[in-house]
Design a protein around this motif. Structure first.
Motif, mmCIF file in Angstrom:
data_model
loop_
_atom_site.group_PDB
_atom_site.id
_atom_site.type_symbol
_atom_site.label_atom_id
_atom_site.label_comp_id
_atom_site.label_asym_id
_atom_site.label_seq_id
_atom_site.Cartn_x
_atom_site.Cartn_y
_atom_site.Cartn_z
ATOM 1 N N GLY B 81 0.873 -1.169 0.000
ATOM 2 C CA GLY B 81 0.000 0.000 0.000
ATOM 3 C C GLY B 81 0.904 1.212 0.000
ATOM 4 N N PHE B 82 0.584 2.218 -0.812
ATOM 5 C CA PHE B 82 1.494 3.357 -0.935
ATOM 6 C C PHE B 82 0.762 4.680 -0.757
ATOM 7 C CE2 PHE B 82 3.239 6.503 -4.086
ATOM 8 C CZ PHE B 82 4.285 6.925 -3.284
ATOM 9 N N LEU B 83 1.353 5.540 0.059
ATOM 10 C CA LEU B 83 0.832 6.905 0.218
ATOM 11 C C LEU B 83 1.885 7.855 -0.329
ATOM 12 C CD1 LEU B 83 -1.254 8.916 1.567
ATOM 13 C CD2 LEU B 83 0.305 8.939 3.488
ATOM 14 N N SER B 84 1.489 8.648 -1.315
ATOM 15 C CA SER B 84 2.431 9.560 -1.972
ATOM 16 C C SER B 84 2.577 10.857 -1.167
ATOM 17 C CB SER B 84 1.887 9.845 -3.367
ATOM 18 O OG SER B 84 2.577 10.871 -3.975
ATOM 19 N N GLU B 85 3.707 11.540 -1.367
ATOM 20 C CA GLU B 85 3.939 12.820 -0.691
ATOM 21 C C GLU B 85 3.056 13.879 -1.360
ATOM 22 O OE1 GLU B 85 7.824 14.359 -1.356
ATOM 23 O OE2 GLU B 85 7.647 15.882 0.189
ATOM 24 N N PHE B 86 2.377 14.687 -0.584
ATOM 25 C CA PHE B 86 1.447 15.709 -1.081
ATOM 26 C C PHE B 86 0.647 15.194 -2.277
ATOM 27 C CE2 PHE B 86 5.181 18.326 0.381
ATOM 28 C CZ PHE B 86 4.647 18.575 1.627
ATOM 29 N N PRO B 87 -0.133 14.147 -2.097
ATOM 30 C CA PRO B 87 -0.798 13.577 -3.264
ATOM 31 C C PRO B 87 -1.941 14.457 -3.774
ATOM 32 C CG PRO B 87 -1.568 12.513 -1.290
ATOM 33 C CD PRO B 87 -0.558 13.527 -0.855
#
Lengths: 255, 319
Positions: B81-87
């Motif tokens: 699972g991935f959370l991007s920077e300032f998505p």
């Protein structure tokens, strides 16, 4: 079936995303205003009203489709990359190629929907004006669609290394060069070097004038099914080639 | 069960051959059910490392394994699972619509899809706004939505790029609580962060990068114990003294740092208890009052700043 399912998911999402945006409705509104304008202009023109209606109507439709294709082509991938939403998607089990095809087909669906709506309006206008139903306008719509698919594929390719303004310039160049014949190029360019360069570009770039059947529409000439089939195959192969090339570049691009 | 979830060996990345390497021989491991923080100043290579771990960009050389698989493989991505920077999330969609799209990419079955969407939205506290367009969301809500989308596939590994970046203290606390809950559930988490105080509260292991190189890979506990001996322990005192600042400063030894002055109250930083005793012995008989006294604990932030400073000096010397 899995890759096809993923391409379908991305294309459906892309299509929905466009439907939520204002520009599509602005283009439809402009088209409606334009068609109303030429319809009423036609009433007061007594010489060959049907031809004028078809000529201006078809040209207008063509130009609106160019505008839509350029808009979708230069923003589609660039927006995803700049906003980093592409990272969210590519972190999921989908390849860059499936993603690219999905985005491309989503934009193609949007162009197809617009062309269907504009073709219907023009066909109905001609029917109400002349009382005749002509299939040629529908074939004209098909040819516009095939042409836009090729242009869109090129814009996707350029967007991997060109900024949106440069991509716009490249896209317009493809449209202009693709619609010029060899003889016309020879006529407008004096220098043999420039002529040679333009011929070289003409050989590698698509011949878009194959898709221009405007005179057949205006004069009600018969359009043979084999011609429609050949242009369909030409557009399909060219688009496939360019998108495949784009996916190869995308696979090695440091996003 | 696989013990090592992330394995990175001699990873090097050049964006163009002539340019400086973005990552140079980076090597580290993250074991299952551990929380690892990737720390480093801007340009250290954190985001490049994360992109390689996700299979978005290929490495120039070296080896990366996620759960024993290549990071670009579908099997590995199904576990991440991935959370991007300032998505940025397409703002014309509602959380439910977007989550349905993401679920489709994981081939989650239709019957299961709605349940999972409901569960992840509940977990991040967004179930009541599930039908609202994302353009009405605050930054903190978007970050929580980001966490929801990365939990959709019930991943074994979570990769979070600056999960607390740009959030207010309440937003940071919310995200921290979610990470702690996930840690409690036994997920392996790797995150990059600039919020060192927050990172310290959740991580078990630390990897520090500088200019593309791994400077440190250790458990937080070992690092704190190890560095405690090297770095001076501080003591903070708040003293009320009825005199002007200049007069008060004359009483202080040179090493004492005056951190803050307000009228007749002074916040001081001293190096040890001995120094504190001697100062109080001077000030109290002259009418001064001790308002507060506390030993300042060594933090991850102190260690990080010290390491970056030391490494910078070493580099200058070697040049």
């Amino acid at each position: 079936m899995r890759p096809l399912n993923k391409i379908w998911q991305v294309s459906l999402f892309t299509f929905k995303d466009y439907l939520y945006q204002k520009f599509f409705y602005i283009i439809l509104l402009l088209s409606g205003a334009f068609f109303c304008f030429i319809y009423y202009i036609n009433i007061f023109n007594l010489s060959l009203p049907e031809k004028i209606l078809k000529d201006i109507g078809f040209n207008g439709m063509h130009l609106l489709c160019y505008a839509l294709t350029l808009l979708l082509g230069i923003t589609n991938l660039a927006r995803e990359i700049n906003s980093r939403h592409i990272y969210v998607i590519l972190s999921k089990p989908i390849s860059k190629e499936e993603y690219l095809w999905g985005r491309f087909l989503g934009a193609v669906k949007m162009i197809l929907l617009t062309i269907i709506l504009l073709t219907m309006i023009l066909t109905l206008m001609v029917y109400f004006r002349t009382g005749e139903f002509t299939l040629n306008i529908i074939w004209g719509g098909l040819e516009i669609f095939l042409e836009q698919a090729i242009i869109l594929a090129h814009l996707y390719f350029f967007s991997l290394f060109a900024s949106p303004p440069l991509n716009l310039i490249l896209g317009i160049s493809i449209i202009i060069l693709g619609n010029l014949s060899f003889n016309y190029i020879k006529f407008i360019l004096n220098s043999s070097f420039l002529q040679g360069f333009a011929f070289f570009l003409k050989v590698i770039l698509p011949d878009l004038h194959y898709f221009n059947i405007q005179s057949a529409i205006i004069n009600n000439y018969f359009i043979s099914p084999s011609y429609l089939l050949i242009t369909t195959i030409y557009s399909f192969c060219y688009t496939l080639l360019i998108i495949k090339l784009t996916s190869l570049f995308l696979a090695h691009k440091n996003l | 069960m696989i013990d090592t979830v992330i394995e990175v060996n001699n990873l090097t990345k050049y964006y163009t051959p002539k340019r400086k390497a973005a990552l140079k021989n980076v090597t580290f491991k993250v074991s299952a059910q551990r929380v690892c923080a990737i720390l480093g100043p801007n340009g250290a290579g954190k985001t490049t490392l994360i992109k390689i771990l996700l299979g978005i960009i290929p490495p120039s050389s070296g080896e990366v394994k996620i759960l024993g698989l290549s990071p670009a493989s579908r099997e590995a991505k199904e576990q991440i699972g991935f959370l991007s920077e300032f998505p940025y999330y397409p703002e014309n969609f509602t959380p439910k619509e977007l989550l349905r799209y993401y679920a489709g990419l994981f081939n989650i079955k239709t019957g299961d899809k709605e349940n999972r969407i409901k569960n992840v939205l509940k977990l991040v506290g967004l179930e009541e706004v599930a039908e609202q367009k994302l353009r009405h969301f605050s930054k903190g809500m978007l970050q929580r939505f980001g966490i929801a989308q990365c939990l959709l596939n019930n991943p074994k590994l979570l990769i979070l790029d600056e999960p607390m970046g740009g959030l207010d203290p309440q937003g940071q606390k919310n995200i921290r609580d979610i990470i702690l809950n996930l840690k409690g559930e036994g997920k392996t988490i790797l995150f990059s962060s600039h919020q060192l105080t927050e990172a310290e509260m959740v991580c078990d292991e630390v990897v520090v990068l500088k200019e593309g190189e791994t400077i440190i890979q250790q458990t937080l506990e070992t690092l704190l114990i190890q560095e405690q001996e090297k770095l001076p322990q501080g003591i903070e005192m708040l003293i009320k003294y009825p005199a002007k600042e200049e007069e008060f400063k004359e009483l202080l030894p040179k090493e004492v740092e005056v951190m803050l002055t307000t009228k007749d109250t002074f916040r001081l930083k001293l190096s040890d208890y001995k120094q504190a005793n001697s100062l109080l012995g001077k000030i109290l008989p002259l009418g001064g009052r001790l308002i507060s006294f506390r030993a300042s604990r060594i933090t991850l932030e102190d260690i990080f700043l010290e390491i970056i400073k030391t490494k910078g000096k070493q580099n200058e010397t070697s040049k």
